[in-house]
Design a protein around this motif. Structure first.
Motif, PDB file in Angstrom:
ATOM      1  N   ASP A 158      12.119  49.903 -29.967  1.00  0.00           N
ATOM      2  CA  ASP A 158      13.236  48.939 -29.304  1.00  0.00           C
ATOM      3  C   ASP A 158      13.213  49.566 -27.772  1.00  0.00           C
ATOM      4  O   ASP A 158      12.743  50.632 -27.370  1.00  0.00           O
ATOM      5  CB  ASP A 158      14.376  48.298 -29.897  1.00  0.00           C
ATOM      6  CG  ASP A 158      15.346  49.517 -30.032  1.00  0.00           C
ATOM      7  OD1 ASP A 158      15.428  50.592 -29.174  1.00  0.00           O
ATOM      8  OD2 ASP A 158      16.151  49.704 -30.984  1.00  0.00           O
ATOM      9  N   GLU A 159      14.055  48.827 -26.968  1.00  0.00           N
ATOM     10  CA  GLU A 159      14.173  49.192 -25.649  1.00  0.00           C
ATOM     11  C   GLU A 159      15.125  50.439 -25.609  1.00  0.00           C
ATOM     12  O   GLU A 159      15.280  50.958 -24.244  1.00  0.00           O
ATOM     13  CB  GLU A 159      14.625  47.997 -24.622  1.00  0.00           C
ATOM     14  CG  GLU A 159      15.950  47.339 -25.300  1.00  0.00           C
ATOM     15  CD  GLU A 159      16.213  46.000 -24.565  1.00  0.00           C
ATOM     16  OE1 GLU A 159      16.159  45.832 -23.435  1.00  0.00           O
ATOM     17  OE2 GLU A 159      16.118  45.009 -25.409  1.00  0.00           O
ATOM     18  N   PHE A 160      15.676  50.805 -26.569  1.00  0.00           N
ATOM     19  CA  PHE A 160      16.535  51.951 -26.495  1.00  0.00           C
ATOM     20  C   PHE A 160      15.741  53.184 -27.016  1.00  0.00           C
ATOM     21  O   PHE A 160      16.115  54.427 -27.353  1.00  0.00           O
ATOM     22  CB  PHE A 160      17.855  51.819 -27.303  1.00  0.00           C
ATOM     23  CG  PHE A 160      18.745  50.754 -26.745  1.00  0.00           C
ATOM     24  CD1 PHE A 160      19.052  50.802 -25.490  1.00  0.00           C
ATOM     25  CD2 PHE A 160      18.882  49.371 -27.565  1.00  0.00           C
ATOM     26  CE1 PHE A 160      19.928  49.574 -25.120  1.00  0.00           C
ATOM     27  CE2 PHE A 160      19.620  48.456 -27.062  1.00  0.00           C
ATOM     28  CZ  PHE A 160      20.207  48.561 -25.913  1.00  0.00           C
ATOM     29  N   GLY A 161      14.422  52.922 -27.551  1.00  0.00           N
ATOM     30  CA  GLY A 161      13.824  54.021 -27.842  1.00  0.00           C
ATOM     31  C   GLY A 161      13.596  54.388 -29.391  1.00  0.00           C
ATOM     32  O   GLY A 161      13.113  55.386 -30.086  1.00  0.00           O
ATOM     33  N   ASN A 162      14.184  53.470 -30.101  1.00  0.00           N
ATOM     34  CA  ASN A 162      14.384  53.407 -31.593  1.00  0.00           C
ATOM     35  C   ASN A 162      13.044  53.040 -32.239  1.00  0.00           C
ATOM     36  O   ASN A 162      12.603  51.787 -31.746  1.00  0.00           O
ATOM     37  CB  ASN A 162      15.641  52.753 -32.126  1.00  0.00           C
ATOM     38  CG  ASN A 162      16.857  53.357 -31.536  1.00  0.00           C
ATOM     39  OD1 ASN A 162      17.284  54.393 -31.489  1.00  0.00           O
ATOM     40  ND2 ASN A 162      17.713  52.149 -30.748  1.00  0.00           N
ATOM     41  N   PRO A 163      12.477  53.651 -33.307  1.00  0.00           N
ATOM     42  CA  PRO A 163      11.407  53.172 -34.090  1.00  0.00           C
ATOM     43  C   PRO A 163      11.609  51.763 -34.690  1.00  0.00           C
ATOM     44  O   PRO A 163      12.775  51.777 -35.364  1.00  0.00           O
ATOM     45  CB  PRO A 163      10.864  54.269 -34.738  1.00  0.00           C
ATOM     46  CG  PRO A 163      12.195  55.178 -35.151  1.00  0.00           C
ATOM     47  CD  PRO A 163      13.063  55.014 -33.746  1.00  0.00           C
ATOM     48  N   VAL A 164      10.809  50.966 -34.489  1.00  0.00           N
ATOM     49  CA  VAL A 164      10.905  49.741 -35.578  1.00  0.00           C
ATOM     50  C   VAL A 164       9.994  49.729 -36.514  1.00  0.00           C
ATOM     51  O   VAL A 164       8.821  49.812 -36.361  1.00  0.00           O
ATOM     52  CB  VAL A 164      10.499  48.496 -34.661  1.00  0.00           C
ATOM     53  CG1 VAL A 164      10.664  47.044 -35.248  1.00  0.00           C
ATOM     54  CG2 VAL A 164      11.492  48.286 -33.310  1.00  0.00           C
ATOM     55  N   SER A 165      10.336  50.011 -37.765  1.00  0.00           N
ATOM     56  CA  SER A 165       9.700  50.233 -38.894  1.00  0.00           C
ATOM     57  C   SER A 165       9.695  48.634 -39.762  1.00  0.00           C
ATOM     58  O   SER A 165      10.288  47.836 -39.641  1.00  0.00           O
ATOM     59  CB  SER A 165      10.315  51.165 -39.937  1.00  0.00           C
ATOM     60  OG  SER A 165      11.602  50.773 -40.164  1.00  0.00           O
ATOM     61  N   GLY A 166       8.599  48.544 -40.227  1.00  0.00           N
ATOM     62  CA  GLY A 166       8.368  47.554 -41.199  1.00  0.00           C
ATOM     63  C   GLY A 166       7.881  46.187 -40.425  1.00  0.00           C
ATOM     64  O   GLY A 166       8.126  45.155 -40.863  1.00  0.00           O
ATOM     65  N   ALA A 167       7.602  46.301 -39.139  1.00  0.00           N
ATOM     66  CA  ALA A 167       7.318  45.016 -38.562  1.00  0.00           C
ATOM     67  C   ALA A 167       5.840  44.737 -38.707  1.00  0.00           C
ATOM     68  O   ALA A 167       4.841  45.539 -38.884  1.00  0.00           O
ATOM     69  CB  ALA A 167       7.445  45.636 -36.788  1.00  0.00           C
ATOM     70  N   LEU A 168       5.705  43.483 -38.628  1.00  0.00           N
ATOM     71  CA  LEU A 168       4.436  42.780 -38.977  1.00  0.00           C
ATOM     72  C   LEU A 168       3.518  42.703 -37.748  1.00  0.00           C
ATOM     73  O   LEU A 168       4.075  41.997 -36.737  1.00  0.00           O
ATOM     74  CB  LEU A 168       4.511  41.487 -39.602  1.00  0.00           C
ATOM     75  CG  LEU A 168       3.161  40.972 -39.913  1.00  0.00           C
ATOM     76  CD1 LEU A 168       2.470  41.717 -41.016  1.00  0.00           C
ATOM     77  CD2 LEU A 168       3.182  39.573 -40.448  1.00  0.00           C
ATOM     78  N   VAL A 169       2.565  43.344 -37.450  1.00  0.00           N
ATOM     79  CA  VAL A 169       1.750  43.336 -36.260  1.00  0.00           C
ATOM     80  C   VAL A 169       0.254  42.522 -36.837  1.00  0.00           C
ATOM     81  O   VAL A 169      -0.364  42.999 -37.641  1.00  0.00           O
ATOM     82  CB  VAL A 169       1.202  44.768 -35.812  1.00  0.00           C
ATOM     83  CG1 VAL A 169       0.626  44.810 -34.480  1.00  0.00           C
ATOM     84  CG2 VAL A 169       2.560  45.681 -35.469  1.00  0.00           C
ATOM     85  N   GLU A 170       0.385  41.502 -36.159  1.00  0.00           N
ATOM     86  CA  GLU A 170      -1.072  40.725 -36.345  1.00  0.00           C
ATOM     87  C   GLU A 170      -1.656  40.726 -35.014  1.00  0.00           C
ATOM     88  O   GLU A 170      -1.190  40.578 -33.915  1.00  0.00           O
ATOM     89  CB  GLU A 170      -0.673  39.369 -36.467  1.00  0.00           C
ATOM     90  CG  GLU A 170       0.119  39.282 -37.957  1.00  0.00           C
ATOM     91  CD  GLU A 170       0.642  37.803 -38.182  1.00  0.00           C
ATOM     92  OE1 GLU A 170       0.158  37.066 -39.123  1.00  0.00           O
ATOM     93  OE2 GLU A 170       1.553  37.204 -37.654  1.00  0.00           O
ATOM     94  N   VAL A 171      -3.238  40.756 -35.257  1.00  0.00           N
ATOM     95  CA  VAL A 171      -3.994  40.878 -33.951  1.00  0.00           C
ATOM     96  C   VAL A 171      -5.190  39.594 -34.183  1.00  0.00           C
ATOM     97  O   VAL A 171      -5.574  39.655 -35.222  1.00  0.00           O
ATOM     98  CB  VAL A 171      -4.625  42.017 -33.831  1.00  0.00           C
ATOM     99  CG1 VAL A 171      -3.533  43.257 -33.442  1.00  0.00           C
ATOM    100  CG2 VAL A 171      -5.523  42.694 -35.151  1.00  0.00           C
ATOM    101  N   TRP A 172      -5.588  39.239 -33.183  1.00  0.00           N
ATOM    102  CA  TRP A 172      -6.846  38.279 -33.252  1.00  0.00           C
ATOM    103  C   TRP A 172      -7.716  38.535 -31.728  1.00  0.00           C
ATOM    104  O   TRP A 172      -6.934  38.641 -30.802  1.00  0.00           O
ATOM    105  CB  TRP A 172      -6.620  36.957 -33.457  1.00  0.00           C
ATOM    106  CG  TRP A 172      -5.613  36.106 -32.430  1.00  0.00           C
ATOM    107  CD1 TRP A 172      -5.960  35.235 -31.589  1.00  0.00           C
ATOM    108  CD2 TRP A 172      -4.143  36.126 -32.342  1.00  0.00           C
ATOM    109  NE1 TRP A 172      -5.141  34.576 -31.010  1.00  0.00           N
ATOM    110  CE2 TRP A 172      -3.916  35.268 -31.302  1.00  0.00           C
ATOM    111  CE3 TRP A 172      -3.144  36.663 -32.924  1.00  0.00           C
ATOM    112  CZ2 TRP A 172      -2.603  35.075 -30.745  1.00  0.00           C
ATOM    113  CZ3 TRP A 172      -2.031  36.511 -32.622  1.00  0.00           C
ATOM    114  CH2 TRP A 172      -1.670  35.728 -31.652  1.00  0.00           C
ATOM    115  N   GLN A 173      -8.777  38.192 -31.910  1.00  0.00           N
ATOM    116  CA  GLN A 173      -9.829  38.519 -30.747  1.00  0.00           C
ATOM    117  C   GLN A 173     -11.303  37.995 -30.787  1.00  0.00           C
ATOM    118  O   GLN A 173     -11.494  37.289 -31.622  1.00  0.00           O
ATOM    119  CB  GLN A 173      -9.991  40.001 -30.518  1.00  0.00           C
ATOM    120  CG  GLN A 173     -10.650  40.305 -31.677  1.00  0.00           C
ATOM    121  CD  GLN A 173     -11.085  41.968 -31.446  1.00  0.00           C
ATOM    122  OE1 GLN A 173     -10.346  43.076 -31.880  1.00  0.00           O
ATOM    123  NE2 GLN A 173     -12.346  42.291 -31.010  1.00  0.00           N
TER     124      GLN A 173
END
Length: 242
Positions: free
Chosen positions: A84-99
């Motif tokens: 996040d913008e305070f430098g805290n890790p964001v765990s458990g976030a779903l990252v989806e990619v397409w290309q």
């Protein structure tokens, strides 16, 4: 999970919604000033994803669609941290990619570009960030392709990303470009971004120390999401004079 409001989005850090040089923004941009209400429960909470919902090859775009062989193109690894913008890790976030594939064509029925479909490349994947906010995936470097913004417009090589974290206010859909691509500075979409420094935040940097020898080059791409407001405690000793 911490429940609290997210800080307001800094509009100066994002491109204007109306950018006439990017033709499709003219019809889909708002005409009135946006209203920023206080966060409600629907913004400060979000979906929770579990590792059991993902397949073991979901973050391997080289293998997750391959049938009778491997996809054609330059093999790459993309990795980085979601904070996040305070430098805290964001765990458990779903990252989806397409290309697009190596020839610049998407596996989509409306894509009529003359480049061939790769029968062993699906072009999409997903993964969860770990406790440190780290993610990684393997893929084929996508090719550039022409598009209808003008008669000689070409999109730089890019990968689309969608991130869903622990609050809907953190929802982000973006795309990453690749270091050294000369098409970035000529792209009407990239040119809507206010400053050169902000454009650089969308460019994945080469990470040769993490290359897989005789296999894949590696790129590092970190993502920043909105942070929650913090309530600070008073650092005083009870009973001490003020």
């Amino acid at each position: 999970m911490t429940i609290g409001e997210f800080v307001e989005r800094d509009a100066s850090m994002h491109p204007p919604a109306l950018s006439p040089a990017y033709k499709t923004s003219v019809l889909r941009s708002p005409r009135n000033a946006l209203v920023s209400p206080r966060n409600t429960l629907s913004e400060i909470t979000g979906p929770v994803f579990g590792a059991n919902e993902l397949g073991e090859k979901d973050n391997d775009l080289i293998l997750n669609f391959a049938k009778d062989g491997l996809p054609i193109g330059e093999r790459i690894i993309v990795h980085g941290y979601v904070r996040d913008e305070f430098g805290n890790p964001v765990s458990g976030a779903l990252v989806e990619v397409w290309q697009a594939n190596a020839g610049g064509r998407y596996r989509h029925k409306t894509d009529r570009y003359l480049a061939p479909i790769d029968p062993n490349f699906g072009g999409c994947g997903r993964m969860l960030t770990d406790s440190n906010g780290y993610y990684v995936f393997r893929t084929i470097r996508p090719g550039a392709y022409p598009w209808g913004n003008n008669t000689n417009a070409w999109r730089p090589s890019h990968i689309h990303m969608s991130l869903s974290a622990d609050g809907w206010a953190q929802r982000l859909i973006t795309q990453l470009y690749f270091e050294g691509d000369p098409l970035i500075e000529r792209c009407p979409i990239a040119r809507t971004i206010p400053t050169v420094e902000q454009v650089r935040s969308l460019i994945a940097q080469e990470d040769p120390a993490s290359n897989v020898p005789f296999d894949a080059r590696t790129y590092r791409f970190d993502v920043t999401l909105r942070g929650r407001r913090a309530t600070f405690f008073e650092n005083t000793v009870p009973g001490a004079p003020r």
